[in-house]
Design an enzyme around this catalytic site. Structure first.
Site, PDB file in Angstrom:
ATOM      1  N   ARG A 132       0.033  58.195  -0.864  1.00 17.85           N
ATOM      2  CA  ARG A 132       0.984  58.160   0.254  1.00 17.85           C
ATOM      3  C   ARG A 132       1.964  59.342   0.278  1.00 17.85           C
ATOM      4  O   ARG A 132       2.194  59.910   1.347  1.00 17.85           O
ATOM      5  CB  ARG A 132       1.743  56.824   0.297  1.00 17.85           C
ATOM      6  CG  ARG A 132       0.844  55.628   0.551  1.00 17.85           C
ATOM      7  CD  ARG A 132       1.629  54.352   0.871  1.00 17.85           C
ATOM      8  NE  ARG A 132       2.197  54.400   2.204  1.00 17.85           N
ATOM      9  CZ  ARG A 132       3.436  54.707   2.494  1.00 17.85           C
ATOM     10  NH1 ARG A 132       4.308  54.962   1.542  1.00 17.85           N
ATOM     11  NH2 ARG A 132       3.838  54.739   3.738  1.00 17.85           N
ATOM     12  N   GLU A 180      -0.758  40.054  12.399  1.00 19.72           N
ATOM     13  CA  GLU A 180      -1.560  40.705  11.353  1.00 19.72           C
ATOM     14  C   GLU A 180      -0.686  41.547  10.435  1.00 19.72           C
ATOM     15  O   GLU A 180      -0.904  42.753  10.287  1.00 19.72           O
ATOM     16  CB  GLU A 180      -2.631  41.601  11.993  1.00 19.72           C
ATOM     17  CG  GLU A 180      -3.592  40.892  12.925  1.00 19.72           C
ATOM     18  CD  GLU A 180      -4.489  41.870  13.701  1.00 19.72           C
ATOM     19  OE1 GLU A 180      -4.216  43.099  13.671  1.00 19.72           O
ATOM     20  OE2 GLU A 180      -5.440  41.411  14.336  1.00 19.72           O
ATOM     21  N   PRO A 181       0.304  40.954   9.783  1.00 13.95           N
ATOM     22  CA  PRO A 181       1.158  41.760   8.906  1.00 13.95           C
ATOM     23  C   PRO A 181       0.387  42.218   7.667  1.00 13.95           C
ATOM     24  O   PRO A 181      -0.369  41.446   7.075  1.00 13.95           O
ATOM     25  CB  PRO A 181       2.280  40.792   8.513  1.00 13.95           C
ATOM     26  CG  PRO A 181       1.648  39.433   8.597  1.00 13.95           C
ATOM     27  CD  PRO A 181       0.652  39.525   9.736  1.00 13.95           C
ATOM     28  N   GLY A 182       0.565  43.460   7.303  1.00 12.13           N
ATOM     29  CA  GLY A 182      -0.025  43.971   6.064  1.00 12.13           C
ATOM     30  C   GLY A 182       1.094  44.387   5.133  1.00 12.13           C
ATOM     31  O   GLY A 182       1.532  43.644   4.254  1.00 12.13           O
ATOM     32  N   ARG A 183       1.607  45.595   5.387  1.00  7.79           N
ATOM     33  CA  ARG A 183       2.668  46.184   4.584  1.00  7.79           C
ATOM     34  C   ARG A 183       3.824  45.206   4.314  1.00  7.79           C
ATOM     35  O   ARG A 183       4.308  45.103   3.184  1.00  7.79           O
ATOM     36  CB  ARG A 183       3.203  47.400   5.352  1.00  7.79           C
ATOM     37  CG  ARG A 183       4.129  48.277   4.560  1.00  7.79           C
ATOM     38  CD  ARG A 183       4.759  49.343   5.489  1.00  7.79           C
ATOM     39  NE  ARG A 183       3.788  50.079   6.280  1.00  7.79           N
ATOM     40  CZ  ARG A 183       3.207  51.219   5.887  1.00  7.79           C
ATOM     41  NH1 ARG A 183       3.503  51.741   4.724  1.00  7.79           N
ATOM     42  NH2 ARG A 183       2.330  51.829   6.669  1.00  7.79           N
ATOM     43  N   CYS A 209      -5.672  68.593  -9.929  1.00  7.22           N
ATOM     44  CA  CYS A 209      -5.649  70.028  -9.677  1.00  7.22           C
ATOM     45  C   CYS A 209      -5.520  70.317  -8.192  1.00  7.22           C
ATOM     46  O   CYS A 209      -6.467  70.755  -7.530  1.00  7.22           O
ATOM     47  CB  CYS A 209      -6.908  70.671 -10.250  1.00  7.22           C
ATOM     48  SG  CYS A 209      -7.034  70.349 -12.006  1.00  7.22           S
ATOM     49  N   GLU A 210      -4.354  70.052  -7.644  1.00  8.67           N
ATOM     50  CA  GLU A 210      -4.014  70.279  -6.240  1.00  8.67           C
ATOM     51  C   GLU A 210      -2.507  70.471  -6.191  1.00  8.67           C
ATOM     52  O   GLU A 210      -1.773  69.689  -6.799  1.00  8.67           O
ATOM     53  CB  GLU A 210      -4.294  69.030  -5.382  1.00  8.67           C
ATOM     54  CG  GLU A 210      -5.732  68.648  -5.211  1.00  8.67           C
ATOM     55  CD  GLU A 210      -6.411  69.382  -4.066  1.00  8.67           C
ATOM     56  OE1 GLU A 210      -5.711  69.983  -3.231  1.00  8.67           O
ATOM     57  OE2 GLU A 210      -7.650  69.359  -4.042  1.00  8.67           O
ATOM     58  N   TYR A 254      -1.063  49.880   0.702  1.00 13.92           N
ATOM     59  CA  TYR A 254      -1.673  51.201   0.858  1.00 13.92           C
ATOM     60  C   TYR A 254      -1.508  52.025  -0.425  1.00 13.92           C
ATOM     61  O   TYR A 254      -1.310  53.239  -0.380  1.00 13.92           O
ATOM     62  CB  TYR A 254      -1.096  51.920   2.095  1.00 13.92           C
ATOM     63  CG  TYR A 254      -1.220  51.049   3.335  1.00 13.92           C
ATOM     64  CD1 TYR A 254      -2.476  50.805   3.896  1.00 13.92           C
ATOM     65  CD2 TYR A 254      -0.112  50.406   3.895  1.00 13.92           C
ATOM     66  CE1 TYR A 254      -2.614  49.969   4.996  1.00 13.92           C
ATOM     67  CE2 TYR A 254      -0.240  49.569   4.994  1.00 13.92           C
ATOM     68  CZ  TYR A 254      -1.486  49.359   5.541  1.00 13.92           C
ATOM     69  OH  TYR A 254      -1.622  48.527   6.621  1.00 13.92           O
ATOM     70  N   TYR A 261       1.063  61.118   3.696  1.00 17.64           N
ATOM     71  CA  TYR A 261       2.008  60.804   4.782  1.00 17.64           C
ATOM     72  C   TYR A 261       3.388  61.420   4.563  1.00 17.64           C
ATOM     73  O   TYR A 261       4.332  61.051   5.276  1.00 17.64           O
ATOM     74  CB  TYR A 261       2.228  59.281   4.884  1.00 17.64           C
ATOM     75  CG  TYR A 261       1.016  58.415   5.083  1.00 17.64           C
ATOM     76  CD1 TYR A 261       0.331  58.403   6.307  1.00 17.64           C
ATOM     77  CD2 TYR A 261       0.579  57.568   4.076  1.00 17.64           C
ATOM     78  CE1 TYR A 261      -0.751  57.560   6.496  1.00 17.64           C
ATOM     79  CE2 TYR A 261      -0.509  56.722   4.269  1.00 17.64           C
ATOM     80  CZ  TYR A 261      -1.168  56.727   5.475  1.00 17.64           C
ATOM     81  OH  TYR A 261      -2.232  55.897   5.666  1.00 17.64           O
TER      82      TYR A 261
HETATM   83  C1  LIG Z   1      -3.430  48.351   9.564  1.00 19.62           C
HETATM   84  C2  LIG Z   1      -3.515  47.255  10.531  1.00 19.62           C
HETATM   85  C3  LIG Z   1      -2.639  46.163  10.458  1.00 19.62           C
HETATM   86  C4  LIG Z   1      -1.535  46.069   9.435  1.00 19.62           C
HETATM   87  O1  LIG Z   1      -0.545  47.010   9.649  1.00 19.62           O
HETATM   88  P1  LIG Z   1       0.798  46.942   8.760  1.00 19.62           P
HETATM   89  O2  LIG Z   1       1.620  48.058   9.256  1.00 19.62           O
HETATM   90  O3  LIG Z   1       0.396  47.100   7.346  1.00 19.62           O
HETATM   91  O4  LIG Z   1       1.415  45.613   9.030  1.00 19.62           O
HETATM   92  C5  LIG Z   1      -2.796  45.139  11.352  1.00 19.62           C
HETATM   93  N1  LIG Z   1      -3.774  45.174  12.312  1.00 19.62           N
HETATM   94  C6  LIG Z   1      -4.620  46.212  12.421  1.00 19.62           C
HETATM   95  C7  LIG Z   1      -5.655  46.198  13.477  1.00 19.62           C
HETATM   96  C8  LIG Z   1      -4.528  47.284  11.539  1.00 19.62           C
HETATM   97  O5  LIG Z   1      -5.367  48.313  11.655  1.00 19.62           O
END
Ligand SMILES: *Cc1c(COP(=O)(O)O)cnc(C)c1O
Length: 431
Positions: free
Chosen positions: A324, A285-288, A353-354, A382, A328
């Site tokens: 971000r 499940e790659p996102g970033r 305004c922060e 993100y 973070y």
């Molecule tokens: C956020 C998330 C991801 C993706 O994470 P990355 O760090 O962006 O790869 C994959 N699986 C689940 C369940 C998540 O909550």
């Protein structure tokens, strides 16, 4: 440097920063600022890099990349990844809706998330999704009820918390340590798995983990898999023959400043070794990793100012556009689109305004002034998805670049959009 595309992504052509073949100066002129700009070629290249590494490391292990929609849920990005062969990982009915709009079929979708409602579970089963990543016994029982009412059997993977320590840059992006809200505590997992096996309207098809984000090394995955594999094997030995999937989650890291990005070859080799002989199909499940480096936030400098011995660069993009840095304490490289002479050290701040509204603090950077354009790098993940309307600021436009063409993927919000769902004249109802 000559004309044209050097490598997919962002590079200078005749001194002007380009996204692939498109000048960001030109683009800002056309679509205004702040603007998110994504290189589709870069996204495709990242997808292919990971997919190739996995295919080479384990040609005989079926696997799928399910893009984590929460990293960047723009329909054009989803469509691009769908064309690459990706599935998706979603965490809400809203993301399910987006995935369907982008053309993903039900079985291209896995449904994660710690707090799914009954309505969301029903929508997932109507799709029907490949499997639901269940995070608690309560959710499992609710899913069984929802499935029974529909006359269905829900495919379930249990998200197990492997309870490993993960070195990631901020505690908000660690999710797989003991006591976190995510997943089923490791010691409870076997019992919940047996329950899943017994409940009539769920089928236990897999185990799932997601240990955090922005992970650069293989070790946390190794530790987690060393916990998950024996559980998987013991459930099979216990007679749960429906177990087929192992979902390893996301988390692969990218370069924001000078960090080493995730070594995908090492990762792929490690996974291959860890699942050898297990006879599973894998989901990632790659996102970033797929989208972060493919995006920039373009902002224009409005003012320069000096206060308390400090230099400020005030831009038209703020924390509502990219949260971000503030949320973070994340580092984003900031580069001028054209190259002015000279350097300075400044806080790059937005109009919100922060005092927490900043893109960078104490940053050594080019000596920019009013009217100059800045590219805030590694904003493809993100970024826009976490944008808000705080201070009643319309959210920015999103633009995709493909070769030397560009297209608006999300229109800039208009002022009337800000109040579209609101009522100045109330319709009172008696309760
Ligand atoms: C956020 C998330 C991801 C993706 O994470 P990355 O760090 O962006 O790869 C994959 N699986 C689940 C369940 C998540 O909550």
């Amino acid at each position: 440097m000559g004309q044209g595309v050097l490598s997919p992504g962002f590079s200078r052509v005749d001194g002007v920063l380009h996204a692939d073949g498109v000048s960001l100066e030109r683009l800002a002129h056309e679509v205004g600022t702040p603007a998110y700009v994504y290189s589709l070629a870069r996204i495709r290249a990242q997808y292919r890099r990971l997919e190739t590494a996995l295919a080479q490391a384990m040609p005989d292990v079926p696997h799928r990349l399910h893009f984590s929609v929460k990293a960047n849920s723009n329909l054009a990005i989803l469509r691009t990844l769908q064309e690459c062969g990706a599935g998706v990982d979603i965490v809400s009915a809203g993301e399910l809706y987006r995935a369907r709009e982008a053309g993903f079929g039900g079985t291209d979708i896995v449904f994660s998330g710690v707090g799914k409602t009954a309505d969301e579970l029903r929508l997932a089963l109507e799709a029907p999704v490949l499997f639901v990543n269940v995070e608690s016994e309560g959710e499992l029982r609710l899913l069984d009820e929802v499935a029974r009412a529909m006359g269905a059997v829900a495919p379930v993977a249990l998200r197990v918390n492997p309870e490993v320590t993960v070195e990631s840059p901020h505690e908000y992006i660690r999710t797989g340590e003991k006591g976190h809200k995510f997943g089923i505590p490791y010691d409870d997992a076997e019992a919940v798995a047996r329950l899943a096996h017994e409940l009539p309207n769920v089928a236990l098809v897999g185990l799932d983990m997601h240990i955090g984000s922005q992970i650069a090394t293989w070790e946390p995955y190794a530790s987690a898999l060393a916990r998950i594999r024996p559980l998987f094997e013991s459930l099979r030995v216990a007679g749960i023959q429906t177990l087929q999937w192992l979902d390893l989650g996301g988390g692969l890291g990218v370069t924001y400043e000078a960090e080493a990005p995730a070594d995908v070859d090492r990762f792929a080799a490690g996974v291959a070794e860890a699942v050898r002989g297990l006879g599973v199909s894998l989901v990632f499940e790659p996102g970033r990793f797929l989208v972060a480096e493919a995006g920039v936030l373009l902002a224009r400098v409005l003012y320069r100012k000096r206060s308390g011995g400090k230099e400020y660069v005030i831009t038209d993009a703020g924390m509502n556009d990219l949260v971000r840095p503030s949320h973070y304490q994340a580092y984003h490289r900031i580069e001028p689109v054209t190259t002015p002479a000279g350097q300075l050290v400044a806080d790059v701040v937005g109009p919100v305004c922060e005092s927490g509204d900043f893109l960078a603090l104490g940053r050594e950077m080019a000596d920019v002034g009013p009217g100059d354009l800045l590219a805030v790098h590694t904003a493809g993940a993100y970024g826009f998805v976490m944008a808000s309307n705080y201070n009643s600021r319309p959210r920015p436009v999103e633009v995709v670049v493909d070769g030397d063409r560009y297209a608006v993927a999300t229109e800039r919000e208009r002022l009337e959009d800000l109040v579209r769902l609101e009522r100045a004249h109330l319709q009172w109802r008696s309760a």
